[in-house]
Design a protein around this motif. Structure first.
Motif, PDB file in Angstrom:
ATOM      1  N   HIS A 342       0.810  -1.224   0.000  1.00 14.43           N
ATOM      2  CA  HIS A 342       0.000   0.000   0.000  1.00 14.43           C
ATOM      3  C   HIS A 342       0.841   1.272   0.000  1.00 14.43           C
ATOM      4  N   GLY A 343       2.129   1.155  -0.275  1.00 13.42           N
ATOM      5  CA  GLY A 343       2.983   2.340  -0.338  1.00 13.42           C
ATOM      6  C   GLY A 343       3.046   3.094   0.973  1.00 13.42           C
ATOM      7  N   SER A 344       3.069   2.358   2.093  1.00 15.08           N
ATOM      8  CA  SER A 344       3.021   2.988   3.418  1.00 15.08           C
ATOM      9  C   SER A 344       4.246   2.653   4.261  1.00 15.08           C
ATOM     10  N   THR A 345       5.394   2.523   3.640  1.00 14.72           N
ATOM     11  CA  THR A 345       6.600   2.166   4.391  1.00 14.72           C
ATOM     12  C   THR A 345       7.196   3.356   5.140  1.00 14.72           C
ATOM     13  N   ASN A 346       6.734   4.569   4.826  1.00 10.90           N
ATOM     14  CA  ASN A 346       7.280   5.750   5.501  1.00 10.90           C
ATOM     15  C   ASN A 346       6.230   6.592   6.208  1.00 10.90           C
ATOM     16  N   ASP A 347       4.970   6.228   6.066  1.00 12.04           N
ATOM     17  CA  ASP A 347       3.907   6.983   6.734  1.00 12.04           C
ATOM     18  C   ASP A 347       2.696   6.080   6.887  1.00 12.04           C
ATOM     19  N   LEU A 348       1.918   6.317   7.926  1.00  8.86           N
ATOM     20  CA  LEU A 348       0.713   5.545   8.191  1.00  8.86           C
ATOM     21  C   LEU A 348      -0.441   6.497   8.456  1.00  8.86           C
ATOM     22  N   LYS A 389       5.707   6.838  15.375  1.00  6.05           N
ATOM     23  CA  LYS A 389       6.390   7.503  14.262  1.00  6.05           C
ATOM     24  C   LYS A 389       7.802   6.974  14.074  1.00  6.05           C
ATOM     25  N   GLU A 390       8.391   6.458  15.155  1.00 10.17           N
ATOM     26  CA  GLU A 390       9.760   5.940  15.089  1.00 10.17           C
ATOM     27  C   GLU A 390       9.819   4.459  14.761  1.00 10.17           C
ATOM     28  N   CYS A 391       8.662   3.867  14.473  1.00  8.20           N
ATOM     29  CA  CYS A 391       8.605   2.424  14.217  1.00  8.20           C
ATOM     30  C   CYS A 391       7.875   2.112  12.916  1.00  8.20           C
TER      31      CYS A 391
END
Length: 537
Positions: A342-348, A389-391
């Motif tokens: 889902h292209g969410s490796t840097n934000d959720l 945010k750090e995980c």
């Protein structure tokens, strides 16, 4: 940003390397690391006793209990774990990272493998998790630390003594020092003399340990691959494998992350039945912890194991079973698979004010978090010193990645969430089951009875819903604010006309008994359970 990225491999692969390719060191290093943390003093911050206790018992925050109002001495949540809210995947990700650091303090560079529960070989539980003895080249012939854990100190949530309200006739969920964790088909209930006597009598039936392991392994495989579930015997079942596949289609992180948010989505978005990552996670806990596979209940087959009560099946003690961490490592891997898809490796994405985004959702606030606090990526993941945010990016922020595993993107099968042509797109929603009526985890099943051409009723399993709970829900005031279980059952394996003619049966399976009741379409279950259901789009 991490510069050294370690790889978490499949535990099945490590076992295969050990058994067949003479590369024994990776598994031997893992065993040595686990043996090391299990034998540290119980006060050592890297000890397995301390780390296992972060999830539930022992409830060490006595000062927090003593600070509560005198008229509500049981308004607490004992463990730090996040369940039923958007921090579920992130908190457990930080938990695994912390345990891995402890393992590396014993064996530098060792990584935590994942138990790939949907691998195409359907091997069930890797043998290293069930072998009682391990022959180690330096440690000698030792009790396998991946199979069980013997408590160096007792566990109890009874901090009230004689002042505890008489909410039930049961004793606290207590485990003495020297207790070794147990799994299906054994019983680990030892909180009072009656339980100890009952469990001892029960466990005598399973003195043949290899046979008991075979039963455990078969039960887990049954849960993973639930049998076909249509009146004509065709179609796909709602098992763990399918649920892992379906959760990968969840449209956003909020509903992917937890059962509370997914349930709200299913109630309000017509034609969709989202599966949260937390759902198959719950199923594995119950499968290893003491519940027969749902189709066994539905078909009323012989061979049930009444009285099985393993530690993985109870929130209070689950993390003291080493299997917990290999299971959760796979849950975290599926989280990473979803992120990549889902292209969410840097934000959720956390939807503001959505069910499942408050500290008071489902289990209630964890220690150090006030009731009603909005949960976000900045919320501390106590006690690990990190925020969500750090995980997010495991490779850049936490320094690990995953080796090859099933459902990792390449050969992903088409989701079964959508109804097939000619079958119903409706779903059955069950409401009103009160968690407070049951001690610990339980299972809800729904079956449908549809008359065939001759008028003879044919019964099939519509679905099941696992409730991974604590032993004494009423002792937790935060839990008491969210007692209702709401379960959603897609009717995608039933033709539209069958839905209208069906009689549905809801049963709640807890310990060694069920509380069943038959219900007709759009009617109400027995008054004892006060369960209602409706069929919606």
């Amino acid at each position: 940003m991490s510069t050294n990225v370690g790889t978490r491999y499949s535990l099945t692969w490590l076992q295969d390397q050990y058994d067949n390719h003479n590369n024994k060191q990776p598994l031997e290093d893992l065993v040595r690391a686990w043996h090391g943390i299990q034998n540290l003093p119980p006060t050592d911050p890297n000890s397995f006793f301390v780390l296992g206790g972060y999830h539930g018992e022992p409830f060490v925050l006595r000062e927090a209990v003593e600070a509560l109002p005198q008229d509500d001495k049981y308004a607490y949540w004992g463990g730090y774990c996040a369940h039923g809210n958007v921090l579920f995947p992130l908190w457990h990700r930080a938990y695994l990272w912390r345990l891995e650091k402890a393992l590396q303090s014993i064996v530098p560079g060792v990584m935590l493998p994942f138990w790939d529960q949907t691998d195409p070989y359907n091997q069930g539980i890797p043998r290293i998790l069930t072998d009682a003895i391990f022959d180690h080249p330096t440690l000698g012939r030792i009790k396998n630390p991946l199979c069980s854990f013997t408590l160096p100190a007792s566990l109890s949530d009874d901090y009230w003594g004689d002042n505890k309200p008489a909410i039930s006739d049961t004793s606290p969920y207590y485990k003495p020092a020297g207790y070794a964790t147990m799994r299906y088909p054994y019983s680990g209930l030892v909180g009072n003399e009656a339980d100890k006597e009952s469990s001892a009598k029960h466990n005598q039936k399973y003195e043949d340990y290899p046979a008991a392991v075979s039963m455990l392994n078969q039960n887990v495989k049954d849960w993973i691959n639930i049998a076909p579930q249509t009146p004509d015997g065709k179609g796909s079942g709602p098992g763990i494998h399918l649920q892992y596949m379906d959760c990968l289609d969840a449209p956003n992180y909020t509903v992917f992350s937890n059962t509370t948010s997914a349930s709200a989505w299913n109630l309000t978005v017509p034609g969709q039945s989202v599966v949260a990552l937390e759902s198959p996670h719950n199923d594995v806990h119950l499968a290893a912890g003491g519940f027969d596979a749902p189709q066994i209940y539905a078909e009323l087959r012989a061979g049930r194991v009444p009285g099985a009560n393993g530690d993985m099946g109870e929130n209070n003690t689950a993390a003291f079973d080493p299997m917990f961490f290999f299971h959760h490592c796979n849950v975290d891997r599926m989280f990473w698979v979803w992120q990549k898809l889902h292209g969410s490796t840097n934000d959720l994405e956390i939807i503001p004010n959505y069910p499942g985004t408050s500290s008071s959702d489902s289990q209630g606030p964890t220690p150090g978090v006030a009731p009603g606090t909005p949960l976000s990526l900045d919320t501390p993941l106590n006690p690990f010193g990190k925020t969500g945010k750090e995980c997010i990016n495991i490779e850049e922020q936490l320094g690990y990645t995953y080796g090859k595993g099933s459902l990792d993107g390449g050969g992903l099968q088409k989701s079964a969430l959508a109804a097939k042509e000619g079958f119903s797109a409706k779903k059955l929603v069950v409401r009103g089951i009160d968690r407070a009526q049951f001690q610990g985890s339980f299972l809800v099943t729904v079956t449908a009875s549809v008359p065939d051409a001759s008028g003879k009723p044919r019964e099939s399993l519509v679905g099941y819903h696992s409730v991974f709970s604590r032993w004494d829900v009423l002792s937790c005031a935060n839990c008491r604010t969210h007692l209702e279980v709401v379960a959603h059952f897609p009717l995608r394996e039933m033709a539209e006309d069958e839905v209208g003619r069906a009689a549905f049966n809801v049963a709640v399976h807890h310990r060694d008994e069920a509380r069943p009741g038959s219900i007709k379409t759009r009617s109400t279950l027995s008054r004892d359970l006060k369960v209602t259901f409706e069929i919606t789009d």
